[in-house]
Design a protein around this motif. Structure first.
Motif, PDB file in Angstrom:
ATOM      1  N   TRP A 115       0.835  -1.205   0.000  1.00 31.30           N
ATOM      2  CA  TRP A 115       0.000   0.000   0.000  1.00 31.30           C
ATOM      3  C   TRP A 115       0.873   1.259   0.000  1.00 31.30           C
ATOM      4  O   TRP A 115       0.634   2.191  -0.763  1.00 31.30           O
ATOM      5  N   ASN A 116       1.902   1.220   0.828  1.00 28.65           N
ATOM      6  CA  ASN A 116       2.817   2.371   0.875  1.00 28.65           C
ATOM      7  C   ASN A 116       3.579   2.552  -0.430  1.00 28.65           C
ATOM      8  O   ASN A 116       3.721   3.682  -0.921  1.00 28.65           O
ATOM      9  N   ALA A 117       4.054   1.449  -1.004  1.00 28.20           N
ATOM     10  CA  ALA A 117       4.801   1.535  -2.268  1.00 28.20           C
ATOM     11  C   ALA A 117       3.904   2.070  -3.382  1.00 28.20           C
ATOM     12  O   ALA A 117       4.324   2.921  -4.183  1.00 28.20           O
ATOM     13  N   VAL A 118       2.665   1.599  -3.409  1.00 30.29           N
ATOM     14  CA  VAL A 118       1.721   2.062  -4.434  1.00 30.29           C
ATOM     15  C   VAL A 118       1.398   3.545  -4.243  1.00 30.29           C
ATOM     16  O   VAL A 118       1.408   4.320  -5.209  1.00 30.29           O
ATOM     17  N   SER A 119       1.172   3.952  -2.999  1.00 36.31           N
ATOM     18  CA  SER A 119       0.870   5.373  -2.734  1.00 36.31           C
ATOM     19  C   SER A 119       1.996   6.269  -3.209  1.00 36.31           C
ATOM     20  O   SER A 119       1.764   7.308  -3.836  1.00 36.31           O
ATOM     21  N   LYS A 120       3.225   5.844  -2.870  1.00 31.40           N
ATOM     22  CA  LYS A 120       4.396   6.645  -3.237  1.00 31.40           C
ATOM     23  C   LYS A 120       4.493   6.800  -4.743  1.00 31.40           C
ATOM     24  O   LYS A 120       4.642   7.904  -5.273  1.00 31.40           O
ATOM     25  N   ALA A 121       4.342   5.665  -5.463  1.00 37.33           N
ATOM     26  CA  ALA A 121       4.431   5.688  -6.925  1.00 37.33           C
ATOM     27  C   ALA A 121       3.284   6.507  -7.523  1.00 37.33           C
ATOM     28  O   ALA A 121       3.475   7.262  -8.480  1.00 37.33           O
ATOM     29  N   TYR A 122       2.094   6.379  -6.940  1.00 33.94           N
ATOM     30  CA  TYR A 122       0.915   7.080  -7.461  1.00 33.94           C
ATOM     31  C   TYR A 122       1.065   8.587  -7.305  1.00 33.94           C
ATOM     32  O   TYR A 122       0.864   9.345  -8.259  1.00 33.94           O
ATOM     33  N   VAL A 123       1.440   9.005  -6.100  1.00 34.39           N
ATOM     34  CA  VAL A 123       1.575  10.439  -5.833  1.00 34.39           C
ATOM     35  C   VAL A 123       2.686  11.041  -6.703  1.00 34.39           C
ATOM     36  O   VAL A 123       2.502  12.110  -7.321  1.00 34.39           O
ATOM     37  N   ALA A 124       3.810  10.314  -6.831  1.00 37.14           N
ATOM     38  CA  ALA A 124       4.910  10.794  -7.664  1.00 37.14           C
ATOM     39  C   ALA A 124       4.448  10.967  -9.112  1.00 37.14           C
ATOM     40  O   ALA A 124       4.729  11.977  -9.767  1.00 37.14           O
ATOM     41  N   ARG A 125       3.708   9.971  -9.608  1.00 38.33           N
ATOM     42  CA  ARG A 125       3.227   9.987 -10.998  1.00 38.33           C
ATOM     43  C   ARG A 125       2.248  11.132 -11.247  1.00 38.33           C
ATOM     44  O   ARG A 125       2.301  11.791 -12.283  1.00 38.33           O
ATOM     45  N   ILE A 126       1.354  11.347 -10.282  1.00 35.39           N
ATOM     46  CA  ILE A 126       0.348  12.405 -10.430  1.00 35.39           C
ATOM     47  C   ILE A 126       1.020  13.775 -10.414  1.00 35.39           C
ATOM     48  O   ILE A 126       0.692  14.659 -11.216  1.00 35.39           O
ATOM     49  N   GLN A 127       2.006  13.952  -9.512  1.00 35.40           N
ATOM     50  CA  GLN A 127       2.714  15.231  -9.446  1.00 35.40           C
ATOM     51  C   GLN A 127       3.476  15.506 -10.734  1.00 35.40           C
ATOM     52  O   GLN A 127       3.423  16.609 -11.276  1.00 35.40           O
ATOM     53  N   GLU A 128       4.164  14.461 -11.225  1.00 28.55           N
ATOM     54  CA  GLU A 128       4.918  14.580 -12.481  1.00 28.55           C
ATOM     55  C   GLU A 128       3.981  14.947 -13.627  1.00 28.55           C
ATOM     56  O   GLU A 128       4.263  15.847 -14.412  1.00 28.55           O
ATOM     57  N   ALA A 129       2.832  14.245 -13.675  1.00 29.58           N
ATOM     58  CA  ALA A 129       1.877  14.476 -14.763  1.00 29.58           C
ATOM     59  C   ALA A 129       1.286  15.876 -14.699  1.00 29.58           C
ATOM     60  O   ALA A 129       1.091  16.521 -15.721  1.00 29.58           O
ATOM     61  N   SER A 130       1.022  16.382 -13.472  1.00 28.51           N
ATOM     62  CA  SER A 130       0.423  17.714 -13.414  1.00 28.51           C
ATOM     63  C   SER A 130       1.463  18.795 -13.662  1.00 28.51           C
ATOM     64  O   SER A 130       1.139  19.867 -14.175  1.00 28.51           O
ATOM     65  N   THR A 131       2.745  18.505 -13.355  1.00 29.49           N
ATOM     66  CA  THR A 131       3.816  19.461 -13.677  1.00 29.49           C
ATOM     67  C   THR A 131       4.018  19.549 -15.181  1.00 29.49           C
ATOM     68  O   THR A 131       4.117  20.636 -15.751  1.00 29.49           O
TER      69      THR A 131
END
Lengths: 70, 70, 70, 70, 70, 70
Positions: free
Chosen positions: A50-66
């Motif tokens: 769950w933690n690994a998925v959250s980390k990857a998800y949040v990183a991906r969303i931030q990258e995508a919105s940047t």
């Protein structure tokens, strides 16, 4: 109070998915033996996932919105 | 107040019903391998009952494990 | 009226799970043959499983609430 | 009254839409084995159509069977 | 207005949470094959992170494809 | 406004099922390679399947309501 209801909804969803996955991985029909050690390990492993998925998800969303991708 | 108590009791009956629907779905898939007649044989009946108990054991163990980890 | 809505929700859930499970067990792609006898047996078998699961579930919940497990 | 009729009609259109989503999901999984191009071949098309009809046959047969058993 | 903003922000936090529950469920099933201990090994951790990214890539590509086809 | 909410619910359901199915068919653990061509073909194939299912479903429902089956 809404925040609290959402927290309950989250906990319910977590427990439901945890039970489904750990039951599937640790017990098999005809269900004649227990496997409590596996259930405990599965809990820890699922929470780490769950933690690994959250980390990857949040990183991906931030990258995508940047980058303006979404 | 009576209405609140009625709603509360209907709500928990409904949760029990929905748990039984979900458990029947899961345990039927795992315990009943093929449909050759309309009876449950002794092995399937035993499997269904174990499935329910082991599923609830797993659920309770995971909830306690989550509480202890906080 | 609420009790009636819940009864409808229950029946809908039962029919949905029954259809899913009996379709899965009695019919396979490319779906060129019927299998009505299997569907009828599956209905009876699923309802027997529903009863077996309910019995085991209620017994387990009563036991757990007596022993203070939950 | 017009609003009630509008809501009723939207509601049943929505149910049809949701049934089509569910059937497409089930029948696509069972009839389309791999993605080698973007066309449905004749066999897949035939399978999808049979899948829908057999699924609805099963559903109707189960509902009638449940009604007769009461 | 503050209430609306609060609800809006709770709502999007909740959507993120629910996406993470769903992704953990999907990626745990596909990346964690068996429970032999409670640690994620390097391969599983890598798989979980790729799974999240590839799932979001697929989702974004499909949404764009749908928009272009209209 | 209700019609609009239903359209959003439909689009959300479609994107969710599309992503689930095309992720399942086009990508496999450990998710080290992309498969964008497959995702594009899968989108087209899924939409064609959606049309085939709709056609069969509507035909079946019309036939059943004409013959008085339902």
């Amino acid at each position: 109070q809404i925040a609290q209801e959402l927290a309950v909804a989250n906990a319910t969803e977590l427990v439901s998915k945890l039970t489904e996955n750990c039951f599937e991985k640790c017990l098999t029909a005809p269900y004649s033996t227990n496997n409590e050690a596996c259930v405990d390990q599965c809990l820890t492993k699922y929470m780490k996932s769950w933690n690994a998925v959250s980390k990857a998800y949040v990183a991906r969303i931030q990258e995508a919105s940047t980058s303006g991708e979404i | 107040k009576e209405i609140a108590a009625f709603l509360e009791s209907e709500n928990s009956k409904q949760k029990v019903q929905m748990s039984i629907h979900q458990l029947t779905n899961t345990c039927f898939k795992n315990c009943v391998s093929s449909i050759t007649d309309s009876n449950l044989n002794a092995q399937e009946e035993e499997c269904l009952s174990s499935c329910v108990n082991k599923f609830l054991d797993t659920n309770i163990r995971l909830v306690k494990g989550l509480q202890n980890s906080q």
